[in-house]
Design a protein around this motif. Sequence first.
Motif, short mmCIF file in Angstrom:
data_model
loop_
_atom_site.label_atom_id
_atom_site.label_comp_id
_atom_site.label_asym_id
_atom_site.label_seq_id
_atom_site.Cartn_x
_atom_site.Cartn_y
_atom_site.Cartn_z
N ALA A 48 3.90 -8.51 2.83
CA ALA A 48 3.16 -8.97 1.65
C ALA A 48 3.69 -10.30 1.12
O ALA A 48 2.99 -10.99 0.38
N LEU A 49 4.92 -10.66 1.50
CA LEU A 49 5.56 -11.88 0.98
C LEU A 49 5.49 -13.07 1.94
O LEU A 49 6.03 -14.12 1.63
N VAL A 50 4.83 -12.91 3.08
CA VAL A 50 4.92 -13.95 4.12
C VAL A 50 4.36 -15.29 3.67
O VAL A 50 4.85 -16.34 4.11
N ASP B 255 -0.04 -0.68 -4.87
CA ASP B 255 -0.91 0.47 -5.06
C ASP B 255 -0.16 1.74 -4.69
O ASP B 255 -0.06 2.10 -3.53
N GLU B 256 0.40 2.43 -5.71
CA GLU B 256 1.17 3.67 -5.50
C GLU B 256 2.22 3.46 -4.41
O GLU B 256 2.37 4.28 -3.50
N ALA B 257 2.99 2.38 -4.52
CA ALA B 257 3.88 1.95 -3.45
C ALA B 257 5.03 2.92 -3.17
O ALA B 257 5.65 2.84 -2.11
N THR B 258 5.32 3.82 -4.09
CA THR B 258 6.45 4.73 -3.89
C THR B 258 6.05 6.20 -3.87
O THR B 258 6.90 7.06 -3.74
N SER B 259 4.77 6.50 -3.99
CA SER B 259 4.37 7.90 -4.15
C SER B 259 4.58 8.73 -2.88
O SER B 259 4.62 9.96 -2.95
N ALA B 260 4.71 8.08 -1.71
CA ALA B 260 4.94 8.81 -0.47
C ALA B 260 6.43 8.91 -0.12
O ALA B 260 6.78 9.37 0.96
N LEU B 261 7.30 8.49 -1.06
CA LEU B 261 8.73 8.42 -0.77
C LEU B 261 9.51 9.45 -1.59
O LEU B 261 9.09 9.86 -2.67
N PHE C 195 0.82 -1.21 0.00
CA PHE C 195 0.00 0.00 0.00
C PHE C 195 0.86 1.26 0.00
O PHE C 195 2.02 1.26 0.41
N GLN C 196 0.24 2.36 -0.40
CA GLN C 196 0.92 3.65 -0.46
C GLN C 196 1.35 4.11 0.92
O GLN C 196 2.46 4.61 1.10
N HIS C 197 0.48 3.94 1.92
CA HIS C 197 0.76 4.47 3.25
C HIS C 197 1.11 3.38 4.27
O HIS C 197 0.88 3.55 5.47
#
Length: 352
Positions: A167-169, A178-184, A101-103
């Motif tokens: 997410a990989l567990v 979902d916009e995984a880097t937009s907050a970075l 997720f984005q956040h």
Amino acid sequence: MRVRFGDETALAQAKHVSVQGLCKRYTGQKIDALHNVDLHIGHGEIFGIIGRSGAGKSSLIRCLNRLEDPSSGTVQVNGVDISRLSRDELVNWRRQTGMIFQHFNLLSAKTVRENIELPLRVAGIDRAQRRRKVDELLALVGLEAHQHAWPARLSGGQKQRVGIARALVHGPTLLLCDEATSALDPETTRSILALLRDINRMQGITIVLITHEMDVIHDLCHQVAVLEQGRIIEQGPVWQVYGDPRHETSRILLKPERHELPDSLASFFTTQPVSARSRPLFTLRYNGQAAVPPLADILAASGAETVLIESALEWVQGRQVGELLLLGTAGQPDINPQLASAVEVKGYVTFN
């Protein structure tokens, strides 16, 4: 099924996700949020979906993980229509589908290790297996030294690494971002993209990435679809869409940034020659279909006084795409069209 990227024949034959005729209209709305969307994503691909705000990206990814049910059309994963899954079947299916997720969506009252471990606890995995899996994932995302830290003490990039590990567990075969880097910030974004690229290469996981960021598509994805007002307006290999975008939205989102003429030229620019001293201003475009000739050859073929004004070439998936802006020689208005995918005279510059 796992297919490593690079085996293009296998990728073409093995579709992991198939979306056909997908429409979504929310209650009370008169216009579809998604309209007749078709997508086919191969095993092991990194597939980017790009669009401006309001294009329908969030609706699409929520249909891909069945947080939303389509109004019509189908979403098939490994040949299974996920709309037909029962509640229990959906729970099991989602364990094979990771979500970033984005956040970040981390639990503030749990440590890094506990956040990663939680889905395994919920699934009833025994303690020893949980410990081994979490240790493996901490090493994968580079957070061993932070495993007992609280989320509030982490940077944005570290929080997203926790989200990726979580997410990989369950060892998913499909990862939705979902916009995984937009907050970075840009530097952290590059590190997260490198991590996702490594995960794809090492584990063959199919990644579907929703974004509005051009650089994310450029740096990570194999294929791209451009979404506009709920419709797919263009799709194909990233190099192809970058090199020869057919739709205005694609050109705005994906083409390298173009600059205005320098002031030293703009004041002398006209659309038609005004004297024998008028020098043509050429744009040479390259769409990735063929190699860009040596610059010396281009300059030699366009006249002795030709100079390079601007280069907007870039490498995309091992191919050069973009354009060159040249100021040609007076009296030589033509240039060999074989020097580029397309040649255009933008106008003329006449110095006093």
